[in-house]
Design an enzyme around this catalytic site. Structure first.
Site, short mmCIF file in Angstrom:
data_model
loop_
_atom_site.label_atom_id
_atom_site.label_comp_id
_atom_site.label_asym_id
_atom_site.label_seq_id
_atom_site.Cartn_x
_atom_site.Cartn_y
_atom_site.Cartn_z
N GLU A 43 0.81 -1.23 0.00
CA GLU A 43 0.00 0.00 0.00
C GLU A 43 0.83 1.26 0.00
OE1 GLU A 43 -0.79 -2.50 1.81
OE2 GLU A 43 -2.83 -2.98 1.23
N HIS A 112 -10.94 -4.88 10.16
CA HIS A 112 -11.60 -4.57 8.90
C HIS A 112 -12.77 -3.62 9.11
CE1 HIS A 112 -9.36 -7.99 7.34
NE2 HIS A 112 -9.65 -7.54 6.14
#
Lengths: 423, 430
Positions: A43, A112
């Site tokens: 990322e 998450h």
């Protein structure tokens, strides 16, 4: 992507897989593997790549497969996306869009289910928007792509299934404006993303009970659209903020500060902010429900706000269960302020309200003194119980309060450091 | 040039390239080149304990292309550079050195503040690589970026006034020593955190490939990413090596291995100190070169840059170099062994090039002196320019935060905050 060949997408599984939530489905077949780039799991580096590509002329869109993964890209988002336009003296623009699904889903677990709005909001140089309906998702996305500024677009995992009729033709929404969802007269409810739906559900109940809430989807999380919000506050004088963000340092906290700074005179009551608990989102469904604000809590908060002109959101110094105060007992402290001691746990179904919005929600909440104030009070006149100042209390024969009814029942007076005295 | 298998080292994605590199001998015979110490001709061995001075006991990987190899075999009189090139290289290196020395003077006189990282001793790397680039090629650097900006063509007066914090600086005084940017010369910074610039360089290389394949332009722009030995332990380095090799991006990763990351010796922080070996692990050639010798660097650079231009993908070049000063002007530089510093002082790239040019009769002493004088005057003039430039005004405070200033939002009165007259004065509350 049709209109401008410079627009490209970077992300994990955006190409062949079509995106983890199928947002980019079909794009790789149409535009090729280079324009819809499947990146390796890096990322920080692919966000930096997007910055470098943006500096040299492209307009990349970075997808975080889940918003939480973008925490790994924080270095690039903060230092490079946000700051490079400034540190280069305006020479390089970074027209990136960073987007991804975030928020609490259905039992996805703590990592998450993160809400990154609060972490990113201090970064200078980026704009943050949150979309909530298919209509504003299309408009905000187009606006974000066409904007020269780096924009972080927050989507919500549970909102991808929404269906709505939207115009086929192009339309662009403003990145800095809020959206009026339901005009009303009694209270302003500010919200964004998924909480908009909880608020609208609560609004149905409220309307049935005779209230008229005004619901505004703020959409632009940074910067706030203080014009729309301000106009609403000038009309209703009461604000309730409902958000999914954490309590500490969240969007609601910033919004509360901004409203207090700018519109304090128009407020008839303290701003009430309902946010998620400062808790890592648990896996268990029941626990997860209690970390997030639910419609019954919103209904209760509005009712309280509209009945009580003076609602404390924080515990009073010195007031505490240790002094023998019963949970739920009303307390007046000479430090100023009226509140409800202890409390934090409400009845079933309303759990976790905490101090937000008044301390506790129990049946049989006695109507405090000035229940008539509020709905028909003329703007600007505070018909609340005005507490005598410490000086006045100390003098013999404490004077009558200046406003009409006295407290209708005995209360425990707690002062700092001294034994409680019964009034 | 000893090794016949030399040319193989540059074939991309050859899994066996790593082994071949181990069996190669030295790149170029030391007698033709200046300043380098003859290296022991042993084969590379992994498990050697390496002491600070003896760490260069591995063989250098040979790197030249076939063309150069043949030229060398033909005639020992054949030189690597022409007179013009020699003078350009000398001027650039001397500019870098004189500029950095003047920076130090100005810092101690209180004209600039903060962190200033000087490049003395490493000029060969910057000059060797950047002087091969075109104006459209991009350079990305770290905080030790003054000389990269100068080599790329940013005028010395702009860099100096940026350091002084004046609004005539290349970044209007908003960047400072560690953030040198130039859109005109394609210097993409100047990054304070190490490793932060490598993905940006990868992105610029991606744009070059995108222009070729999506826009169908004839684009062969190359990007150079400069960074140090400390960065080679950072995740972003490895992630970008992977992506660049995967997509065959036109980028060259140049490691300026000066053995020290502030006070941390490279050997104490890295499990395998041979950085060039990390290239073949990702499928790109890894090359080690003597970074104190501008001609060697230039040869390697030519090959790496033309490889990238041809679309064959990235290269990892490790330049063995040294910084004569401390990490920054605030660094007391106590940890480094004086013997090590003395050793590298004898390999000063500028003296070495001077010696080469004079010995090979490319230019006379007088010509070089003239160049030095010209540079000294240019630096003086840059300092004067910076001194006389105005400091940024208050009105500059809020400009440039957003490219589109509507990003500051809508104020309570309904107007955009950037329309507020106080915004241009820099006094608005945003």
């Amino acid at each position: 992507m049709d209109r401008d060949p410079r627009v490209c997408v970077f992300g994990e599984d955006v190409g062949h897989y079509g995106g983890s939530y199928k947002v980019t489905k079909g794009l790789a077949e149409k535009y090729g593997d280079l324009r819809v780039l499947d990146t390796p799991i890096a990322e920080n580096s692919f966000t930096g790549m997007a910055v470098g590509a943006a500096m040299t002329g492209l307009r990349p869109i970075v997808e975080g497969m889940n918003m939480g993964f973008l925490l790994l890209a924080f270095n690039q988002i903060s230092d490079n996306c946000g700051m490079l336009h400034y540190t280069s003296g305006g020479q390089f623009t970074i027209p990136t869009v960073i987007r991804g699904p975030g928020g609490v889903g259905r039992q996805l677990g703590a990592e998450h289910s993160q809400r990154l709005e609060s972490y990113f909001q201090s970064i200078p140089g980026i704009q943050m928007v949150a979309c909530s309906t298919p209509y504003n998702a299309k408009g905000l996305m187009k606006a974000a792509i066409r904007s020269e500024n780096p924009v972080v677009l927050f989507e919500h995992v549970l909102l991808y299934n929404l269906k709505e009729r939207i115009p086929d033709e192009e339309y662009v929404l403003s990145l800095e404006e809020a959206e009026m969802v339901r005009p009303g007269e009694h209270v302003t409810i500010l919200t964004y993303s998924r909480m908009r739906y909880h608020v609208m559900q609560a609004a149905k109940t409220l309307v049935n009970k005779g209230y008229d809430p005004e619901v505004i989807d703020i959409r632009s999380l940074k910067p706030f659209d203080l014009y729309t919000i301000g106009n609403s506050i000038k009309k209703t004088h009461r604000v309730l903020i409902v958000e999914e963000c954490m309590r500490t340092g969240g969007i609601g906290a910033s919004l509360t500060a901004a409203i207090n700074e700018n519109f304090h005179d128009y407020l008839d009551a303290q701003i009430v902010c309902l946010s998620s608990q400062d808790v890592p989102t648990p896996y268990a469904g029941t626990l997860e429900e209690w970390t997030v604000v639910q419609p019954p809590q919103i209904v209760a908060a509005v009712e309280q706000l509209l009945q009580n002109p003076f609602v404390r959101a924080t515990p009073i110094k010195g007031a505490g269960l240790g002094l023998g105060v019963r949970v739920g007992q009303k307390v007046i402290s000479n430090q100023g302020g009226l509140g409800w001691a202890g409390g934090g746990r409400g009845k079933e179904g309303l759990g976790g309200l905490g101090w937000a919005g008044g301390g506790r929600v129990k049946e049989g909440l006695e109507k405090p003194f000035l229940h008539t104030a509020g709905l028909d009070a003329p703007h600007g006149v505070h018909q609340m119980y005005i507490r005598p100042s410490p000086m006045e209390r100390a003098s013999p024969g404490a004077p009558e309060p200046r406003a009409s009814p006295a407290p209708p029942e005995p209360c425990l007076v707690v002062s700092n450091g001294r034994a409680p005295e019964w009034n | 040039m000893a090794c016949s298998a030399t040319a193989k080292i540059l074939q991309p994605l050859s899994i066996r390239s790593a082994e071949k590199s181990e069996s190669c001998g030295k790149m170029l015979s030391p007698s033709s080149f200046l300043g380098s110490t003859p290296l022991p001709k042993k084969l590379f061995s992994v498990n050697k304990t390496i002491s600070p001075l003896a760490r260069r006991s591995a063989t250098i990987v040979a790197v030249s292309s076939d063309v150069v190899k043949e030229k060398k075999l033909k005639s020992t009189q054949n030189l690597l550079i022409t007179k013009e090139e020699g003078l350009v290289l000398y001027e650039d290196m001397y500019l870098g050195r004189a500029f950095e020395d003047m920076c130090a003077q100005m810092y101690y006189r209180g004209k600039m503040f903060g962190f200033v990282h000087l490049y003395n001793g490493q000029e060969a790397v910057s000059t060797g690589f950047i002087k091969l680039l075109k104006k459209e090629d991009c350079v990305v650097s770290t905080y030790r970026d003054h000389v990269h900006a100068l080599s790329k063509g940013v005028p010395a007066r702009q860099v100096m006034s940026e350091l002084f914090g004046k609004n005539t600086g290349c970044c209007r005084g908003q960047g400072g020593s560690m953030h040198m940017f130039s859109k005109e010369h394609n210097v993409l910074g100047g990054f304070a955190f190490i490793g932060e610039g490598i993905p940006v360089a990868t992105g610029a290389a991606f744009t070059s490939k995108y222009k070729r394949e999506v826009f169908k332009e004839d684009c062969d722009e190359v990007t150079l990413a400069f960074f140090g030995d400390g960065t080679c332990n950072n995740g972003q380095f490895f992630e970008c090596l992977n992506m660049a090799a995967l997509w065959k991006l036109p980028i060259v990763f140049v490691v300026e291995n000066n053995l020290w990351a502030i006070g941390m010796s490279h050997l104490r922080s890295t499990s395998d100190p041979q950085i060039w070996k990390k290239g073949p692990a990702f499928g790109m050639p890894g090359v080690h070169v003597d970074g104190m010798d501008v001609l060697k660097v230039r040869e390697v650079a030519k090959e790496a840059v033309s490889r990238a231009r041809r679309g064959e993908g990235p290269t990892l070049v490790e330049c063995e170099t040294y910084r004569f000063r401390g990490h920054s002007l605030a660094d007391p530089d106590e940890l480094r062994d004086p013997a090590e510093k003395a050793h590298y002082a004898t390999r000063d790239p500028i003296t070495a090039l001077k010696k080469y040019v004079i010995e090979n009769k490319l230019a006379s002493e007088a010509e070089l002196k003239a160049i030095e004088k010209k540079i000294d005057e240019e630096i003086e003039e840059a300092v004067e320019f910076a001194d006389e430039s105005p400091v940024p005004e208050r009105s500059q405070l809020l400009e440039n935060v957003f490219a589109d200033p509507k990003g500051f939002g809508i104020g309570p009165d309904g107007k955009y905050r950037c329309e507020d007259p106080k915004f241009t004065q820099g006094t608005a509350q945003v």
